[in-house]
Motif scaffolding. Structure first.
Motif, PDB file in Angstrom:
ATOM      1  N   VAL A 231       0.800  -1.241   0.066  1.00 52.28           N
ATOM      2  CA  VAL A 231      -0.019  -0.038   0.174  1.00 52.28           C
ATOM      3  C   VAL A 231       0.846   1.238   0.021  1.00 52.28           C
ATOM      4  N   TYR A 232       1.777   1.284   0.934  1.00 54.69           N
ATOM      5  CA  TYR A 232       2.616   2.471   1.041  1.00 54.69           C
ATOM      6  C   TYR A 232       3.716   2.546  -0.355  1.00 54.69           C
ATOM      7  N   ARG A 233       4.141   1.273  -0.812  1.00 51.11           N
ATOM      8  CA  ARG A 233       5.009   1.279  -1.889  1.00 51.11           C
ATOM      9  C   ARG A 233       4.466   2.043  -3.097  1.00 51.11           C
ATOM     10  N   TYR A 234       3.101   1.696  -3.362  1.00 53.74           N
ATOM     11  CA  TYR A 234       2.594   2.540  -4.565  1.00 53.74           C
ATOM     12  C   TYR A 234       1.182   3.510  -4.111  1.00 53.74           C
ATOM     13  N   ILE A 235       1.725   4.057  -3.020  1.00 56.08           N
ATOM     14  CA  ILE A 235       0.811   5.159  -2.485  1.00 56.08           C
ATOM     15  C   ILE A 235       0.288   6.059  -3.482  1.00 56.08           C
ATOM     16  N   TRP A 236       0.923   6.536  -4.459  1.00 51.29           N
ATOM     17  CA  TRP A 236       0.562   7.486  -5.487  1.00 51.29           C
ATOM     18  C   TRP A 236      -0.010   6.979  -6.447  1.00 51.29           C
ATOM     19  N   SER A 237      -0.640   5.743  -6.742  1.00 51.27           N
ATOM     20  CA  SER A 237      -1.255   5.249  -7.931  1.00 51.27           C
ATOM     21  C   SER A 237      -2.601   5.842  -7.813  1.00 51.27           C
ATOM     22  N   GLU A 238      -3.369   5.679  -9.103  1.00 48.02           N
ATOM     23  CA  GLU A 238      -4.587   6.339  -9.431  1.00 48.02           C
ATOM     24  C   GLU A 238      -5.660   5.339  -9.451  1.00 48.02           C
ATOM     25  N   LEU A 239      -6.561   5.890  -8.875  1.00 48.27           N
ATOM     26  CA  LEU A 239      -7.891   4.688  -8.833  1.00 48.27           C
ATOM     27  C   LEU A 239      -8.811   4.817 -10.092  1.00 48.27           C
ATOM     28  N   LEU A 240      -9.546   3.600 -10.032  1.00 46.00           N
ATOM     29  CA  LEU A 240     -10.452   3.470 -11.390  1.00 46.00           C
ATOM     30  C   LEU A 240     -11.558   4.592 -11.340  1.00 46.00           C
ATOM     31  N   PRO A 241     -11.542   5.372 -12.516  1.00 49.15           N
ATOM     32  CA  PRO A 241     -12.728   6.511 -12.576  1.00 49.15           C
ATOM     33  C   PRO A 241     -13.993   5.937 -12.271  1.00 49.15           C
ATOM     34  N   LEU A 242     -14.519   4.928 -12.641  1.00 52.35           N
ATOM     35  CA  LEU A 242     -15.853   4.592 -12.810  1.00 52.35           C
ATOM     36  C   LEU A 242     -16.565   4.431 -11.183  1.00 52.35           C
ATOM     37  N   LEU A 243     -15.332   3.546 -10.418  1.00 47.25           N
ATOM     38  CA  LEU A 243     -15.891   3.406  -9.117  1.00 47.25           C
ATOM     39  C   LEU A 243     -15.671   4.674  -8.266  1.00 47.25           C
ATOM     40  N   GLU A 244     -14.719   5.714  -8.658  1.00 54.02           N
ATOM     41  CA  GLU A 244     -14.883   7.097  -7.932  1.00 54.02           C
ATOM     42  C   GLU A 244     -16.145   7.676  -8.093  1.00 54.02           C
ATOM     43  N   ALA A 249     -14.746   9.489  -4.192  1.00 60.24           N
ATOM     44  CA  ALA A 249     -13.342   9.425  -4.246  1.00 60.24           C
ATOM     45  C   ALA A 249     -12.706   8.967  -3.101  1.00 60.24           C
ATOM     46  N   ASP A 250     -11.572   8.338  -2.953  1.00 58.76           N
ATOM     47  CA  ASP A 250     -10.734   8.402  -1.806  1.00 58.76           C
ATOM     48  C   ASP A 250     -11.391   7.302  -0.908  1.00 58.76           C
ATOM     49  N   LYS A 251     -12.383   6.408  -1.295  1.00 61.02           N
ATOM     50  CA  LYS A 251     -12.803   5.270  -0.522  1.00 61.02           C
ATOM     51  C   LYS A 251     -12.196   4.033  -0.853  1.00 61.02           C
ATOM     52  N   CYS A 252     -12.523   3.336   0.152  1.00 59.59           N
ATOM     53  CA  CYS A 252     -12.033   1.667  -0.440  1.00 59.59           C
ATOM     54  C   CYS A 252     -13.440   0.963  -1.062  1.00 59.59           C
ATOM     55  N   VAL A 313      -8.355  -0.062  -3.700  1.00 60.70           N
ATOM     56  CA  VAL A 313      -8.083   1.323  -2.756  1.00 60.70           C
ATOM     57  C   VAL A 313      -7.405   2.143  -3.584  1.00 60.70           C
ATOM     58  N   ASN A 314      -7.663   3.620  -3.162  1.00 57.90           N
ATOM     59  CA  ASN A 314      -6.837   4.717  -3.560  1.00 57.90           C
ATOM     60  C   ASN A 314      -5.634   4.710  -2.278  1.00 57.90           C
ATOM     61  N   PRO A 315      -4.391   4.184  -2.448  1.00 56.78           N
ATOM     62  CA  PRO A 315      -3.421   3.951  -1.391  1.00 56.78           C
ATOM     63  C   PRO A 315      -3.411   5.472  -0.669  1.00 56.78           C
ATOM     64  N   ARG A 316      -3.667   6.356  -1.315  1.00 57.02           N
ATOM     65  CA  ARG A 316      -3.525   7.684  -0.465  1.00 57.02           C
ATOM     66  C   ARG A 316      -4.389   7.934   0.500  1.00 57.02           C
ATOM     67  N   ALA A 317      -5.654   7.132   0.508  1.00 58.53           N
ATOM     68  CA  ALA A 317      -6.608   7.256   1.488  1.00 58.53           C
ATOM     69  C   ALA A 317      -6.553   6.149   2.458  1.00 58.53           C
ATOM     70  N   VAL A 318      -5.385   5.194   2.409  1.00 56.85           N
ATOM     71  CA  VAL A 318      -5.256   4.165   3.433  1.00 56.85           C
ATOM     72  C   VAL A 318      -4.181   4.275   4.423  1.00 56.85           C
ATOM     73  N   PHE A 319      -4.568   4.024   5.813  1.00 56.05           N
ATOM     74  CA  PHE A 319      -3.324   3.983   6.755  1.00 56.05           C
ATOM     75  C   PHE A 319      -2.992   2.596   7.057  1.00 56.05           C
ATOM     76  N   THR A 320      -4.180   1.711   7.232  1.00 56.54           N
ATOM     77  CA  THR A 320      -3.794   0.455   7.774  1.00 56.54           C
ATOM     78  C   THR A 320      -4.852  -0.894   7.160  1.00 56.54           C
ATOM     79  N   PRO A 321      -4.210  -1.492   6.145  1.00 57.36           N
ATOM     80  CA  PRO A 321      -4.959  -2.497   5.707  1.00 57.36           C
ATOM     81  C   PRO A 321      -4.723  -3.707   6.328  1.00 57.36           C
TER      82      PRO A 321
END
Length: 346
Positions: A231-244, A249-252, A313-321
């Protein structure tokens, strides 16, 4: 405390796998370090595996512009430890004033801090040093944790091919061990990254998800610390627009569990008889489970329908998986309508 300390004359480039570190005098193992840009105070998060019964006061030694800065680390053990002796923890290390960009970090017990005895081998590289907003190296990343004694070549090939069809452009495999045939498959796919997962060198890992399912001190080969690192290694990845667009946005996004048993191979709803390898003639000698031969899922029952799910998930919105879902995030989770997408669990 701080001092001039040029311990890294040749800094290694970022993002080159993992280098696990044992904290002397404790049962703590450090997995990776990432700068946390989302909290109110400037911090470095160190992912660790800890003995839950051990109480340790941590000191964080941060290397900043050839100086050492020391701060007190606070350990938060993840609540999903499944009653194993060891669990995953986040050690939060405040960045002291005067330390603009910490490049490396070491963690010691408070009783063992001495600048004179520090060596470069004790330090982890701090990743995510700069907060990025506009550059997304990967659009859709899948994390697989953990691969051990893996021989299911056919299902691996089918899964990787399906992931590519679905738009995945990065697959990260935390690998402990596999067959030579599996390794050849991993070598073939250039869009994956294999990270050696060597936590078993430090902790007696279990091959079960509960203590009664297998001896050991840490849940399922260390699955949760590996997921935390991904999660932290790819914390700047982009989410799928459809689900957003549909769920915010920024949910799991949670996908309902549909189980396809490997113990039953059912005929398709036609008069045609499938070959032993489903739709794939000529591959009868490939070892592993053919997911195309298992056509119908088990009945939906309340006990499993909303339990063993997976998430995007959007990794930017995750603290603990955790294994299924999240323990801590910014905006919570939403169930995805099964007519849009669902999880196929073979």
């Amino acid at each position: 405390a701080l001092a001039q300390f040029n311990i890294f004359p040749h800094a290694a480039p970022q993002g080159q796998g993992l280098s696990l570190k044992a904290v002397n005098g404790t049962k703590t193992v450090l997995v990776a370090a990432y700068q946390e840009h989302r909290t109110q105070n400037k911090e470095v998060l160190v992912i660790a595996v800890v003995l839950r019964s051990e109480t340790v006061a941590y000191h964080c030694i941060l290397h900043c512009q050839n100086e050492l800065h020391i701060s007190f680390g606070v350990s938060n053990i993840h609540e999903d430890h499944f009653d194993f002796a060891y669990g995953t923890a986040n050690i939060m290390c405040p960045v002291p004033p005067g330390c603009e960009t910490p490049s490396h970090i070491a963690v010691r017990s408070a009783a063992g801090v001495s600048e004179d005895t520090l060596t470069s081998d004790e330090f982890l590289e701090v990743q995510n040093q700069k907060m990025q907003r506009d550059s997304f190296p990967y659009n859709f990343t899948v994390c697989l944790s953990t691969m051990f004694d893996f021989t299911n070549v056919l299902q691996l090939v089918q899964s990787l091919e399906m992931l590519q069809l679905l738009g995945v452009d990065r697959v990260v495999v935390y690998k402990t061990s596999s067959s030579p045939e599996t390794q050849r498959v991993l070598d073939y796919y250039t869009y994956k990254e294999v990270i050696p997962w060597t936590i078993s060198r430090f902790v007696n890992v279990s091959r079960g998800w509960l203590p009664e399912h297998g001896p050991g001190e840490l849940h399922y080969l260390g699955q949760i610390p590996a997921l935390s690192d991904c999660v932290y290694r790819y914390i700047w990845s982009e989410l799928l627009p459809l689900l957003e667009n549909k769920y915010g946005a920024d949910k799991c996004y949670m996908f309902e569990n549909n189980v396809f048993s490997v113990n039953h191979t059912l005929r398709p709803p036609t008069n045609q008889t499938p070959s032993p390898q489903g739709c794939c003639p000529g591959r009868q000698n490939v070892s592993g489970v053919n997911i195309l031969a298992h056509l119908y899922h088990e009945p939906i029952i309340p006990e499993t329908h909303y339990s063993n799910f997976k998430i995007i998930v959007n990794p930017r919105a995750v603290f603990t998986p955790t294994v299924h879902g999240l323990l801590s995030s910014m905006k919570g989770c939403s169930w995805v309508d099964r007519n849009i997408a669902r999880m196929y669990h073979t």
